[in-house]
Design an enzyme around this catalytic site. Structure first.
Site, mmCIF file in Angstrom:
data_model
loop_
_atom_site.group_PDB
_atom_site.id
_atom_site.type_symbol
_atom_site.label_atom_id
_atom_site.label_comp_id
_atom_site.label_asym_id
_atom_site.label_seq_id
_atom_site.Cartn_x
_atom_site.Cartn_y
_atom_site.Cartn_z
ATOM 1 N N ASP A 112 -32.779 -17.884 21.571
ATOM 2 C CA ASP A 112 -33.209 -19.038 22.384
ATOM 3 C C ASP A 112 -34.382 -19.786 21.752
ATOM 4 O O ASP A 112 -34.384 -21.017 21.710
ATOM 5 C CB ASP A 112 -33.519 -18.615 23.827
ATOM 6 C CG ASP A 112 -34.524 -17.468 23.907
ATOM 7 O OD1 ASP A 112 -34.819 -16.855 22.854
ATOM 8 O OD2 ASP A 112 -35.016 -17.188 25.009
ATOM 9 N N ASP A 142 -30.019 -9.495 23.090
ATOM 10 C CA ASP A 142 -30.249 -9.607 24.541
ATOM 11 C C ASP A 142 -29.085 -10.266 25.283
ATOM 12 O O ASP A 142 -28.983 -10.129 26.499
ATOM 13 C CB ASP A 142 -31.515 -10.447 24.821
ATOM 14 C CG ASP A 142 -32.761 -9.871 24.168
ATOM 15 O OD1 ASP A 142 -32.755 -8.680 23.836
ATOM 16 O OD2 ASP A 142 -33.733 -10.623 23.994
ATOM 17 N N ARG A 160 -31.941 -2.676 17.155
ATOM 18 C CA ARG A 160 -31.759 -3.877 16.332
ATOM 19 C C ARG A 160 -31.436 -3.560 14.879
ATOM 20 O O ARG A 160 -31.033 -4.446 14.126
ATOM 21 C CB ARG A 160 -33.028 -4.729 16.377
ATOM 22 C CG ARG A 160 -33.241 -5.381 17.693
ATOM 23 C CD ARG A 160 -33.938 -6.713 17.616
ATOM 24 N NE ARG A 160 -34.910 -6.872 16.573
ATOM 25 C CZ ARG A 160 -36.152 -7.321 16.776
ATOM 26 N NH1 ARG A 160 -36.551 -7.597 17.997
ATOM 27 N NH2 ARG A 160 -36.965 -7.516 15.776
HETATM 28 O O1 F6P Z 1 -35.136 -10.759 21.751
HETATM 29 C C1 F6P Z 1 -34.789 -9.603 21.073
HETATM 30 C C2 F6P Z 1 -35.805 -8.520 21.291
HETATM 31 O O2 F6P Z 1 -35.371 -7.377 20.585
HETATM 32 C C3 F6P Z 1 -36.111 -8.201 22.750
HETATM 33 O O3 F6P Z 1 -35.097 -7.414 23.329
HETATM 34 C C4 F6P Z 1 -37.443 -7.528 22.604
HETATM 35 O O4 F6P Z 1 -38.212 -7.616 23.795
HETATM 36 C C5 F6P Z 1 -38.099 -8.308 21.509
HETATM 37 O O5 F6P Z 1 -37.060 -8.897 20.755
HETATM 38 C C6 F6P Z 1 -38.976 -7.477 20.596
HETATM 39 O O6 F6P Z 1 -39.568 -8.321 19.677
HETATM 40 P P1 F6P Z 1 -40.456 -7.808 18.435
HETATM 41 O O7 F6P Z 1 -39.506 -7.488 17.320
HETATM 42 O O8 F6P Z 1 -41.337 -8.944 18.130
HETATM 43 O O9 F6P Z 1 -41.198 -6.584 18.875
#
Ligand code: F6P
Length: 364
Positions: free
Chosen positions: A118, A142, A291
């Site tokens: 987004d 997400d 991820r």
């Molecule tokens: O938007 C994807 C996401 O993995 C969310 O689920 C999570 O809150 C965020 O990104 C974590 O972000 P970062 O990698 O900055 O910790």
């Protein structure tokens, strides 16, 4: 020769490399297209010296099953909020979008494909409004982007979360414990709900439905007889109790768009203890494991479809559009429609009905 620039922005997600490879393969079928990649979203264009790489079939060979992105990514800054530090060491942000568009013209870029969630697609829309020929490809574990049935990376995250539930069930049963699995998703409960259904969890708490801690306690107590029993709770990082608030870690980093979520599982265990729940409890925060690593086949196929479609949209000059999956078709939708309202779980949806039908407690 026409020149296409590809960038990956926001948090990484399994399938990014498969999209890049698909764009390059599709472009190579047209003799007049050359594909370039900007390193770390649009930073590669704005840095001095610039970091731009050439992408051809050889560069992208075999990357479709690799996690991460060969172009690197960032979820900080960007052309509209470039972090700058003044002499006192205080951070603020600069708008470098006009400069970036000038730089792209100077580089003879005819089209840009921006692969991101987004935040990245809001940047795409703003750049499009300033006259840039840009196309979006929706990426996020997400699954919170509207206008598309789903985003690539989501199903891989669900698979990882489900495997975690499967593993926690056996240790929970052996130790007569409640295990609380905290999963990502930000304001959307899609990962939690899918993993709870697929893994057979007893409780699933999502941001869209604030939970009643006493109701959850009642349900969990029924799983124990004379101290023996077990249960698995899947809780989304953005979940919160009725009359309570989201558990955030920190915010305020220059150019970082969100508050950092995390730790709701620990808070939830504390709330259950305060409500008088006695059995032993442990939390597991799955974090970025969701991820990383290889995309499952489903996401590789979706990524390949989206990459090919995005390149075809570039060839046809369909700018200001985002690739969307509308089963069984891949279509182009206005980027602005995909980012206006987030795609969240609806309380009256079929998926919620399924969870209720299975007897999963959703916190009410
Ligand atoms: O938007 C994807 C996401 O993995 C969310 O689920 C999570 O809150 C965020 O990104 C974590 O972000 P970062 O990698 O900055 O910790």
């Amino acid at each position: 020769m026409k020149r296409l620039l590809v960038a990956t922005g926001g948090g990484d997600c399994p399938g990014l490399n498969a999209v890049i490879r698909a764009i390059v393969h599709r472009a190579s079928k047209e003799k007049e297209w050359q594909v370039l990649g900007s390193i770390q979203a649009f930073n590669g264009v704005l840095w001095e010296p610039q970091e731009i790489v050439e992408l051809d079939n050889k560069t992208v060979a075999g990357i479709h099953f690799q996690g991460g992105t060969i172009l690197e990514t960032t979820n900080k800054g960007g052309p509209f909020a470039w972090p700058v530090k003044n002499h006192q060491g205080i951070w603020s942000t600069d708008d470098r979008s006009d400069e970036m568009i000038r730089r792209l013209r100077h580089m003879n870029i005819d089209a840009v494909i921006n692969i991101g969630g987004d935040g990245s697609q809001s940047i795409s829309q703003r750049l499009y409004e300033k006259g840039l020929n840009i196309i979006g490809v929706p990426k996020t574990i997400d699954n919170d982007l509207s206008s598309t049935d789903s985003t690539f990376g989501f199903q891989t995250a669900v698979q990882i979360a489900t495997e975690a539930v499967d593993k926690l069930v056996t240790t929970a049963a052996s130790h007569n414990r409640v295990f609380v699995l905290e999963v990502m998703g930000r304001d959307a409960g899609w990962i939690a709900l899918h993993a709870a259904i697929a893994g057979g969890a007893e409780v699933c708490l999502i941001p869209e439905i604030p939970y009643d801690i006493n109701k959850v306690k009642e349900v969990l107590e029924k799983r124990f007889h004379h101290g023996r029993g077990f249960a698995v709770v899947v809780i989304s990082e953005g979940a919160y109790p009725e009359n309570g608030k989201v558990t955030g870690r920190e915010m305020g980093e220059a150019g970082y768009e969100h508050i950092k979520l995390g730790g709701v599982s620990t808070q939830f265990i504390k709330q259950l203890k305060e409500a008088g729940f006695k059995p032993d409890m442990r939390e597991t925060i799955l974090g970025h494991l969701q991820r990383g690593g290889i995309p499952i086949a489903y996401d590789r196929v979706l990524s390949a479809q989206m990459g090919v479609k995005a390149m075809e949209m570039a060839i046809d000059g369909e700018f200001g559009k985002m690739v969307a999956y509308r089963h069984p078709e891949l279509v182009g939708v206005d980027i602005k429609d995909a980012i206006t309202v987030p795609n969240l779980v609806k309380k009256d949806s079929q998926l919620i009905e399924t969870a209720e039908g299975l007897g999963i407690c959703l916190g009410y």
